[in-house]
Design an enzyme around this catalytic site. Structure first.
Site, PDB file in Angstrom:
ATOM      1  N   HIS A   4      -1.866   3.024   6.577  1.00 20.92           N
ATOM      2  CA  HIS A   4      -2.941   2.073   6.895  1.00 20.92           C
ATOM      3  C   HIS A   4      -4.292   2.781   6.914  1.00 20.92           C
ATOM      4  CE1 HIS A   4      -5.537  -0.572   9.193  1.00 20.92           C
ATOM      5  NE2 HIS A   4      -5.646   0.354  10.124  1.00 20.92           N
TER       6      HIS A   4
ATOM      7  N   TYR B  43       7.615   3.286  10.544  1.00 27.89           N
ATOM      8  CA  TYR B  43       7.870   1.847  10.412  1.00 27.89           C
ATOM      9  C   TYR B  43       8.392   1.403   9.044  1.00 27.89           C
ATOM     10  CZ  TYR B  43       3.049   1.928   8.567  1.00 27.89           C
ATOM     11  OH  TYR B  43       1.902   2.205   7.863  1.00 27.89           O
TER      12      TYR B  43
ATOM     13  N   ARG C 251       0.865  -1.183   0.000  1.00 25.13           N
ATOM     14  CA  ARG C 251       0.000   0.000   0.000  1.00 25.13           C
ATOM     15  C   ARG C 251       0.896   1.225   0.000  1.00 25.13           C
ATOM     16  NH1 ARG C 251       0.388   1.219   5.430  1.00 25.13           N
ATOM     17  NH2 ARG C 251      -0.022  -0.514   6.824  1.00 25.13           N
TER      18      ARG C 251
END
Lengths: 325, 355
Positions: free
Chosen positions: B264, B273, B260
């Site tokens: 999120h 991250y 992606r």
């Protein structure tokens, strides 16, 4: 009319509805070939075939999810969770997925499911097989919770549950499966969900109970009668929703009440009954409404089970307290 | 079947790939059978979906959408997998899988209503075979299995697809669903979009398995790994799985490796991250750019086409969000009335407090 015990009456209800409606489908762990660990579904696979009555792998969440999926495709699943202690594995599918389906789809889909499970103590079962978790389920919006106390009600309530277009949790007390026989009509009939039953009339005190505790209350009432105290006993039959009208009508007559449940005392069905009495009948009361229940502990090992469970003596003591208040 | 000694499936598998990042066919034998109009339609949907995602992110920032999970980067897995199915097949989505619902027939304004927390978002029109987006990661896998059993019992040649992600493949429901589907030989496709992160947790911390596709082995169903940035490979994998389902050959687990491009959700920060380098590597695998190169070479697509679809998508999104915003608000009484077929007395009484 046939004489049946409660297990036979439940099996008869399942058979009648499997015959009446081709969309009724029954499954769970060990329910097919041998007919369940209690043989409640014995013979049904032979009669209706493996497509309609079948064994599942050992996974309770999948039993619940299978029921939800079949339910939205027009089937009427009857899903057995082998023992009440195992429902936690399936709670998401029951209280989140099935119970929310009608709302979250705006009525497009529904969950016409009966979740059957044996429950209740006093049979010296292995750990985590027996408990009374009806309070937990009764707190769940969107799901009805039904608990029969005798063979006639068991058949009628089961047929009504299967025909209901919303999820019903149907709890079968282990100690009642073989406890006694009673007359059960052979044809299909229903006992309306959400309606309590006055199983014994009396004028001095109302004892509200359900499942096995109806019989504990009856034993207590027999002894109380010898002492001149006439107890009226209400069998809730459905613990969610609660038939408060029948309770209020009784309290208007007796002005005193206790609630008896096998489950742990706090935040359960008895607490809800008392809250509703408080809302609707407090001015008719001459004494506080007491609870007779299990203590707020985990369900015990078999060795102390009998002392843990509510006894006729504890019911008698509570009745005397409210009568003498 | 021949037997190997002791150890089971210790080799990694290569992902199914048809189209290279340069837009070249690398595996002609696996090219799905698609005519020019179909290829253009797939491209159209992917570009439309990307533009709608761009717009939805902005609508989210403006507070005109509620929870929204961005989809950019996953157009090949989303558009391709749905395209490979028939209208009568059933889609069980996770929360990010809104494009599949819309391309399967859910009006866009209803998808927006779901995001805005309105019940009408879930009132799926008749003839559209989808469930509402699932929040409990894994629950829809079990529903898919139940719907597939219904098709099998009714002897209908339909298949069901359940979507989840790399995180979802760790759920107990995932294993239970695969296992049941194996036992009952159900016409179901478990489609895992492995986009590398379950919110922030990287795939390496999700499983020690060589791949998610390997998990099919334990359930006795077919497992396939596919390049999820390659829409033609995705279509091939899903077409094959659907055919197996329709032919009574049972379930398939497809792992589609994708990425992606966005966070999120709107409240997530990818810099915590993952690295810019990593994002750069994946952006070179862009599924839209890849198909565009292939179609340009065939004379089927131009940059002007892309621009035209982007404008069309923008206009459509504006129209549909306005329609969503104009939809009458829900009421607590309406909520109460949608709990049961017949509202019980205690709920009728509670309604009075809200009228």
């Amino acid at each position: 009319m046939a004489q049946m015990n409660m297990k036979e009456a439940i099996r008869d209800a399942l058979r009648v509805e499997l015959k009446n409606d081709p969309n009724v489908i029954l499954f769970g762990e060990d329910v097919g070939h041998v007919g369940g660990v209690f043989r409640a579904t014995e013979g049904l696979q032979a009669e209706f075939g493996e497509d309609r009555v079948f064994d599942t792998p050992l996974a309770e969440s999948a039993i619940g999810g299978l029921a939800v999926g079949l339910g939205i495709q027009g089937f009427r699943p009857i899903a057995e969770i082998q023992f009440v202690g195992f429902i936690f594995e399936a709670l998401d599918q029951m209280v989140v997925q099935a119970a929310r389906m009608r709302f979250r789809s705006g009525g497009k889909y529904n969950s016409p499911i009966v979740f059957r499970t044996p429950f209740g103590g006093g049979v010296k079962a292995a750990e985590l097989h027996t408990d009374s978790l009806e309070g937990l389920l009764a707190q769940t919006p969107g799901i009805k919770v039904v608990i029969p106390s005798n063979p006639y009600d068991a058949k009628g309530l089961m047929i009504a549950s299967i025909r209901d277009n919303d999820p019903v949790f149907f709890m079968e007390h282990l100690n009642l499966y073989h406890a006694f026989r009673a007359e059960v009509p052979e044809e299909a009939y229903t006992v309306e969900l959400g309606k309590a039953n006055v199983v014994r009339e009396g004028s001095d005190v109302t004892i509200i109970a359900y499942g096995m505790m109806v019989h504990t209350a009856t034993k207590a009432a027999d002894q109380l009668a010898e002492e001149g105290i006439k107890a009226e006993i209400i069998d809730l039959r459905t613990v969610s929703p609660i038939d408060i009208d029948t309770i209020v009508a009784s309290i208007q007559k007796t002005n005193r009440a206790i609630v008896v449940q096998e489950a742990q005392k706090s935040a359960g069905v008895a607490a809800e009954v008392i809250a509703q009495i408080n809302e609707k009948a407090i001015l008719h009361l001459e004494a506080p409404v007491l609870r007779v229940a299990g203590p707020d502990t985990v369900y015990p090992f078999a060795q102390i089970e009998d002392s843990w469970l509510p006894s006729p003596k504890r019911v008698i003591d509570a009745v005397k307290k409210v009568v003498q208040f | 079947m021949s037997k190997v000694p002791y150890e089971v499936y210790t080799e990694d598998v290569e992902a199914l790939s048809v189209l290279s990042p340069e837009g070249k066919i690398v595996n002609k034998d696996l090219l799905p059978d698609l005519n020019d109009d179909q290829l253009k339609e797939i491209m159209y949907r992917m570009v439309f979906t990307r533009s709608w995602d761009d717009r939805a992110v902005n609508l989210g920032r403006q507070g005109r959408l509620g929870f929204y999970a961005p989809v950019s980067g996953q157009e090949a897995t989303m558009v391709g997998s749905e395209f490979a199915l028939q209208k009568e097949d059933f889609v069980c989505p996770g929360y990010r899988d809104i494009p599949q619902l819309v391309w399967h027939g859910l009006p866009l304004y209803q998808a927006f209503l779901y995001s805005r927390g309105h019940q009408h978002g879930g009132q799926i029109p008749d003839g559209v075979n989808v469930l509402m987006p699932q929040i409990i990661i894994g629950a829809q896998i079990l529903h898919a299995m139940g719907i597939a059993m219904a098709y099998k019992l009714k002897k209908q040649k339909q298949v069901v697809i359940a979507y989840t992600g790399d995180g979802g493949s760790s759920e107990g429901d995932f294993y239970e669903g695969l296992n049941y589907a194996g036992v009952y030989k159900l016409p179901v496709i478990f489609f895992v979009q492995n986009n590398g992160y379950a919110i922030t947790t990287p795939f390496a911390k999700q499983t020690a398995a060589l791949s998610i596709a390997h998990k099919a082995v334990a359930a006795g169903i077919k497992g396939v790994k596919v390049d999820g940035m390659d829409v033609l490979a995705v279509i091939k994998a899903v077409q094959d799985a659907a055919e197996r389902g329709r032919n009574g050959e049972g379930a398939t687990l497809i792992e589609a490796v994708t990425y992606r491009f966005r966070p999120h959700s709107m409240s997530d920060d990818t810099s915590k991250y993952r690295t810019k380098d990593e994002e750069g590597i994946w952006s070179e695998k862009d599924p839209i750019a890849r198909l565009a190169k292939y179609l340009a070479e065939k004379g089927l697509w131009t940059d002007e086409d892309t621009e035209r679809v982007r404008e069309e998508a923008k206009a459509k999104v504006n129209e549909e969000i306005k329609k969503a915003e104009k939809t009458e608000k829900m009421t607590v009484s309406g909520l109460i009335d949608s709990m049961f077929e017949q509202t019980p007395q205690h709920l009728e009484e509670q309604k009075a407090d809200f009228e």
